[in-house]
Design an enzyme around this catalytic site. Structure first.
Site: not given
Ligand code: GLC
Length: 737
Positions: A268
């Protein structure tokens, strides 16, 4: 040499062989470049990132959907970098792209894998036409805490329902194959246990024992991967002391080992860098090593991989073989997506489904996401033709953006039809009196109440749209108080004082505590954030053109103090019994310590939720009878049929979600008092009767036991079938060894 070339020529041109051929030509830095995902939003992405792309130091970009910018970034990758490896373009396509469908928690109320699949399919077509080929969805985190903002993007509290619907989303996104037009590579997230964050505070620690991890939190991921999900995203959260992104047990032993997943694992956002903040890694080099060795392939936004891995390889800390395996998975995904032959996505440019058809689907999805929670004295449906005037009140009655909910980066609010717009269309402007009453759902300024009361006074019925703006749920947007924000309850009081029937429609990204609202309204529809077509869907429901069929995928607590509360709870050694619950006001002063039942409940709120998992009212009634099992005993490997008769005993057509729950009352691990193990949607005309059949196999009885083996244990099983998780129609059977 000709012979070798010839041999090479006869090699089938598979994604695997294409990936291997590319890998063989790459330098270490170029391999590591494939593992680097970077944000391409903001000013001058071409100027900022072009050099890095040309040097082969970026494998994927996120948050850029402008066609010209994407084309230029891709052109640099394909035409100016040494090997011309295309970029992977990613985006959070969570519940729609330009056309926004209901929140996932709303879609889950449909209990319809087909509908969920179709919404994902339409979203994939729109997104792929814009150049996106990788979405960070489905999110299948089991969510049992309404304080947590991300319950909005979950599929609810139950492993079975989240498994069925999460798998359907994967099929929707990925279609008949990732090389086909209009498909997105799915990325099931957030692996794993993210929804168990302490206090319902996003990103907070999770403490999940292995049995709970394997029996509650992992099954939806397993189902999504069995459905073919191309990738996995690791969770931000610390799971039992080892953050998921650096957790070799979770990523290595379970995902790569037990499940043999060999697709891409992406961290993430900056989650690798956060291993330092968590306190697992001393510095970025250690964080990069921990994530790579745990099983992460792509680093989203921390730059740990691109900055640290080459040196770690030169120092012999990380092996070239590991880098090759990571890079090969990324290259294979790109080859499978057809990027090597069509980097500019020409095949997808016309993949967007027809707009009207997509809006029609959005309307149906919004309709099936709405749950009727109260309908006293048949307040609904309304006879829209017969009403003189309808007062449409509330801060959510005319909010084309807010009704979309969270995670709508590319949502087109001009496609929205609000409740006000749709009701004016249905009744005519002159028969609708509108007053917001409050400027926002958080407003405490009551100066708009007078106009709202006047609108109610001049009308026959009041329809009031309340709830939370989109920003009050979603990532990092958690609430410790989950009542209606602002002065909305006071607005309800003011409207009730006018003495007209009050129909409440609540749009929110989480279950709210509703006791005070329920006292003040004649009917209540929980609409979540229904997306672009909130208005038309609401008119379909309130007019009776459609009979509400939504069923809750999550328990609604009576108060925030009950959280966590979910139907698939453990029995405990002192389970509460309704008849033995004494409530706080009933207790005599000076009552002796042991004066009433010693069991698991709260003196002020008892032990049952406001509304149970699976609950939802209809404009008709469904009667269950004649529950039978095909045998009193089955041997391993045999199946058991469970039959029940369902009758629509009301006056109108309706769709019921027949739910089957199971209990293993005695096992080597204590098992939940009930577990959903099957459901079927049944459409019945007034008076129509249908026998619904479920077939249970040994796998339905199995769980992950003390030895971490997924197995059914011999003994008695209880089964209930009904319209929600409190179903009382019961039978039992035995599994014999
Ligand atoms: C965010 C979220 C994740 C998302 C990623 C890209 O912090 O936790 O669910 O897909 O970053 O935006």
């Amino acid at each position: 040499m000709a012979h070798a070339a010839h041999a090479a020529d006869t090699q089938p041109d598979t994604p695997q062989s294409r990936a291997d051929a590319l890998l063989a030509r790459m330098s270490l830095e170029e391999k590591v470049g494939q593992l680097h995902t970077i944000d391409a939003s903001g000013p001058d992405p071409v100027g900022r990132l072009g050099g890095e792309i040309k040097a082969g130091r970026i494998g994927a970009v996120i948050n850029q959907v402008d066609p010209d910018t994407l084309y230029e970034l891709q052109r640099i990758a394909v035409e100016e970098s040494r090997l011309g490896v295309p970029l992977l373009v990613s985006r959070d396509v969570i519940h729609g792209f330009n056309t926004i469908f209901p929140l996932p928690i709303g879609q889950a109320c449909s209990w319809s894998p087909e509908l969920v699949r179709d919404c994902a399919r339409a979203a994939a077509g729109e997104a792929a036409a814009s150049g996106v080929r990788w979405t960070f969805a489905p999110m299948v985190d089991i969510a049992r805490d309404a304080r947590w903002g991300r319950i909005a993007e979950s599929l609810g509290e139950d492993p079975y329902l989240a498994s069925v619907l999460g798998a359907a989303m994967v099929v929707g996104f990925q279609g008949d194959g990732l090389s086909r037009p209009g498909t997105l590579a799915a990325c099931v997230k957030h692996f794993a246990g993210y929804g168990a964050c302490e206090g319902g505070r996003d990103y907070d620690a999770t403490n999940i024992p292995d049995n709970e991890l394997r029996n509650t939190y992992l099954p939806p991921f397993r189902a999504a991967l069995k459905a073919g999900a191309a990738s996995v995203m690791t969770s931000f959260s610390d799971i039992d002391g080892v953050p998921a992104t650096g957790n070799p047990y979770l990523l290595g032993e379970i995902l790569r080992g037990e499940w043999s997943f060999d697709g891409v694992v992406v961290s993430d956002w900056d989650a690798i860098g956060q291993l330092i903040t968590h306190g697992l890694s001393a510095d970025m080099a250690a964080a990069a090593r921990a994530a790579a060795e745990a099983g992460v392939d792509m680093d989203m936004m921390s730059s740990a991989f691109i900055d640290q891995l080459p040196r770690l390889v030169h120092e012999g800390v990380v092996t070239v073989d590991r880098i090759d395996a990571m890079a090969r998975r990324v290259l294979l995904l790109k080859a499978t997506l057809g990027l090597l032959d069509d980097p500019y996505g020409a095949a997808h440019r016309s993949a967007a489904p027809a707009r009207q058809a997509t809006l029609d689907l959005a309307r149906r999805a919004a309709r099936e996401s709405m749950v009727l929670l109260k309908n006293d004295a048949g307040a609904l449906p309304l006879d829209l033709a017969g009403i003189g005037r309808l007062a449409v009140i509330g801060p959510m009655a005319d909010q084309p953006y807010e009704q979309l909910g969270t995670w709508v980066f590319d949502g087109d609010q001009t496609r929205s039809v609000t409740p006000l717009g749709a009701l004016r269309g249905a009744l005519g402007e002159h028969r609708v009196a509108f007053a917001p009453g409050l400027e926002t759902t958080r407003s405490r300024d009551r100066s708009g109440f007078a106009a709202a009361q006047a609108a109610a006074r001049s009308s026959d019925v009041v329809l009031v749209c309340l709830g939370e703006e989109a920003i009050l749920s979603g990532e990092a947007h958690c609430r410790a108080d989950i009542t209606l924000p602002g002065a909305q309850l006071a607005l309800l009081d003011a409207l009730k004082a006018e003495g007209k029937p009050v129909i409440a429609v609540i749009m929110a990204g989480r279950p709210l505590t509703l006791a005070a609202v329920l006292e003040r309204v004649d009917a209540l529809i929980y609409a979540w954030h229904p997306g672009n077509m909130a208005g038309p869907a609401l008119v379909d429901i309130v007019s009776g053109a459609a009979n509400p069929s939504g069923r809750l995928p999550v328990s609604f607590p009576r108060s925030v103090g009950q959280i966590p509360i979910h139907y698939n709870r453990k029995n405990t050694g002192r389970p509460p019994q309704a008849e033995r619950i004494l409530y706080i006001d009933e207790i005599q002063v000076g009552a002796p310590q042991t004066s009433f039942g010693m069991s698991a409940f709260h003196l002020d709120d008892g032990y049952t939720p406001q509304f149970p998992f699976g609950f939802g009212l209809s404009y008709t009634r469904f009667i269950y009878a004649d529950l039978v099992v095909s045998a009193g005993e089955i041997a391993r490997g045999e199946t058991l049929d469970v039959m029940v008769t369902v009758t629509n005993s009301g006056e109108r057509f309706g769709t019921e979600t027949v739910q089957l729950y199971l209990r293993d009352p005695t096992a080597s691990l204590t098992r939940p008092v009930r577990e959903l193990k099957g459901f079927q949607k049944v459409a019945l005309n007034a008076g129509e009767r249908r026998t619904v059949r479920f077939t249970l196999g040994e796998g339905d009885l199995a769980f992950s036991g003390r030895e971490r083996r997924f197995r059914a244990e011999a003994g008695r099983f209880d089964v209930w079938v009904g319209g929600d998780s409190t179903a009382d129609l019961h039978a039992s059977f035995t599994l014999r060894d």
